[in-house]
Design a protein around this motif. Sequence first.
Motif, PDB file in Angstrom:
ATOM      1  N   THR A 142     -14.417  13.585 -14.066  1.00 32.19           N
ATOM      2  CA  THR A 142     -14.310  12.080 -13.920  1.00 32.19           C
ATOM      3  C   THR A 142     -12.840  11.535 -13.752  1.00 32.19           C
ATOM      4  O   THR A 142     -12.718  10.887 -12.756  1.00 32.19           O
ATOM      5  N   PHE A 197      -4.860   5.980 -17.031  1.00 31.24           N
ATOM      6  CA  PHE A 197      -5.781   5.308 -16.046  1.00 31.24           C
ATOM      7  C   PHE A 197      -5.020   3.801 -15.707  1.00 31.24           C
ATOM      8  O   PHE A 197      -4.793   3.371 -14.647  1.00 31.24           O
ATOM      9  N   LEU A 201     -18.281   5.635 -10.200  1.00 28.86           N
ATOM     10  CA  LEU A 201     -16.905   5.116  -9.644  1.00 28.86           C
ATOM     11  C   LEU A 201     -17.306   4.043  -8.412  1.00 28.86           C
ATOM     12  O   LEU A 201     -16.537   2.950  -8.330  1.00 28.86           O
ATOM     13  N   PRO A 255     -11.894  -1.079 -13.131  1.00 27.05           N
ATOM     14  CA  PRO A 255     -12.537   0.351 -13.315  1.00 27.05           C
ATOM     15  C   PRO A 255     -11.724   1.241 -14.171  1.00 27.05           C
ATOM     16  O   PRO A 255     -12.403   2.122 -14.690  1.00 27.05           O
ATOM     17  N   ALA A 256     -10.773   0.958 -14.253  1.00 24.29           N
ATOM     18  CA  ALA A 256      -9.757   1.870 -15.196  1.00 24.29           C
ATOM     19  C   ALA A 256     -10.323   1.658 -16.525  1.00 24.29           C
ATOM     20  O   ALA A 256     -10.534   2.672 -17.458  1.00 24.29           O
ATOM     21  N   TYR A 301     -11.278  10.057 -10.351  1.00 27.10           N
ATOM     22  CA  TYR A 301     -10.657   8.511 -10.363  1.00 27.10           C
ATOM     23  C   TYR A 301      -9.135   8.482 -10.076  1.00 27.10           C
ATOM     24  O   TYR A 301      -8.832   7.566  -9.151  1.00 27.10           O
ATOM     25  N   THR A 341     -18.281   0.620 -10.140  1.00 26.76           N
ATOM     26  CA  THR A 341     -17.019  -0.114 -11.008  1.00 26.76           C
ATOM     27  C   THR A 341     -16.353  -0.718  -9.617  1.00 26.76           C
ATOM     28  O   THR A 341     -15.863  -1.728  -9.778  1.00 26.76           O
ATOM     29  N   HIS A 342     -16.133   0.066  -8.637  1.00 27.57           N
ATOM     30  CA  HIS A 342     -15.243  -0.519  -7.560  1.00 27.57           C
ATOM     31  C   HIS A 342     -16.126  -1.685  -6.947  1.00 27.57           C
ATOM     32  O   HIS A 342     -15.365  -2.757  -6.585  1.00 27.57           O
ATOM     33  N   SER A 370      -9.024   8.995  -6.437  1.00 30.75           N
ATOM     34  CA  SER A 370      -9.256   7.618  -5.712  1.00 30.75           C
ATOM     35  C   SER A 370      -8.217   6.528  -5.548  1.00 30.75           C
ATOM     36  O   SER A 370      -8.302   5.701  -4.626  1.00 30.75           O
ATOM     37  N   ILE A 386     -14.088   3.192 -16.900  1.00 25.60           N
ATOM     38  CA  ILE A 386     -13.824   4.827 -16.806  1.00 25.60           C
ATOM     39  C   ILE A 386     -13.466   5.266 -18.275  1.00 25.60           C
ATOM     40  O   ILE A 386     -13.992   6.437 -18.571  1.00 25.60           O
TER      41      ILE A 386
END
Length: 411
Positions: A392, A225, A157, A240-241, A396, A160-161, A399, A244
């Motif tokens: 996970t 997501f 996470l 990020p979606a 996500y 990716t962010h 977040s 993931i």
Amino acid sequence: MSCCLSCCAASTCGLCGSVASGISSKSARLAYCGLFGLSLIVSWILREVGAPLLEKIPWISSSETHTKEWYQTEAVLRVSMGNFLFFAAFALIMIGVKDQNDRRDSWHHGGWIAKMVVWLLLVVLMFFMPDIVITIYGVVSKFGAGLFLLVQVIILLDCTHSWNDAWVEKDEQKWYIALLVVSIVCYLAAFAFSGVLFIWFNPSGEDCGLNIFFIVMTMILAFGFAVIALYPKVNGSLLPASVISVYSAYVCYTALSSEPRGYACNGLHHSKAVSLSTLLLGMATTVLSVLYSALRAGSSTNFLSPPSSPRGGAAERTPFLDGKELEEAKEKNDKEAKPVSYSYTFFHLIFALASMYSAMLLSGWTSSLESSDLIDVGWTSVWVRICTEWVTAALYVWSLIAPILFPDREF
């Protein structure tokens, strides 16, 4: 002959000494990664050839009920326990290190000859431990491995962010297009791979409701997501979606491929090639996660950085000074202790948990193996990985929605 052996020993010691002395403070993180990688190689070798050797050791149980696979598991757990104790000890020793004037800072970065000797002694010592100690460690390792998988998710996470923020900060149209293209490709890959999983793990004529549930849930999560990330009130992004989603599809595959050989819904039937690919993918993921956390610890502005660290944002900015005042300020700063750039304790804890996870990966989560060619097979592994996928997803989503639920807190 004795003269040749002495020369070889002297050359080996000289080589180890030169390598250890060549490790600077900047490359210490990579050196720990190298030591961890060496433990994986030793575990793998002993798993393949160590069974006959362990059978000859008198203090290790030689019951006729013990199979070759049992001895393989023992070899892997003993190497893992030595590696775990090495990094766990350093994690405890480094508690409270805040600045580079602390003597323990030099212990973290230097003394590599002594570290290599201590590591080797710990690994060898584990082969003198009674079976009950190793059995207890095997049980504890299941929980430690699960915790490492959780840390692995947090690292993903964070990665990716950071990736998304780096491209957005460029504020150019080409980077926005690149974000969109990568996101679309990742989503296409995630759904296409999920479709392949239907073919592999839902054979015609079989009632595979559990496998269908796992795969459909993975696709629903991927779609969810995107919906949450694109919701106007959520400060999210599609990249990020999508990443993931791909990771969730991969975890779902590893879970389904870990189903027992005799299970009719496992269309791969765990050929040796599939088993080897599962091992390589799992080990590569482990090494990359540990390596990323080690390097990220020294470069991130937040990740693993203690509050007193200048990387953590707590450093005071020096005002512009002229002449004598500038020189006095410089001398004062040289005398003052420089804060460490990351938490040494958490750094070593990552390696300790990774040691447990690698042991579970090589030993099939300490369950009885059907064949010495099979890696990470059994329902325990299936459910651990499925739970990892769901955790996970939960992390996500959290977040994304946490800043909305708690607007007064910083995330």
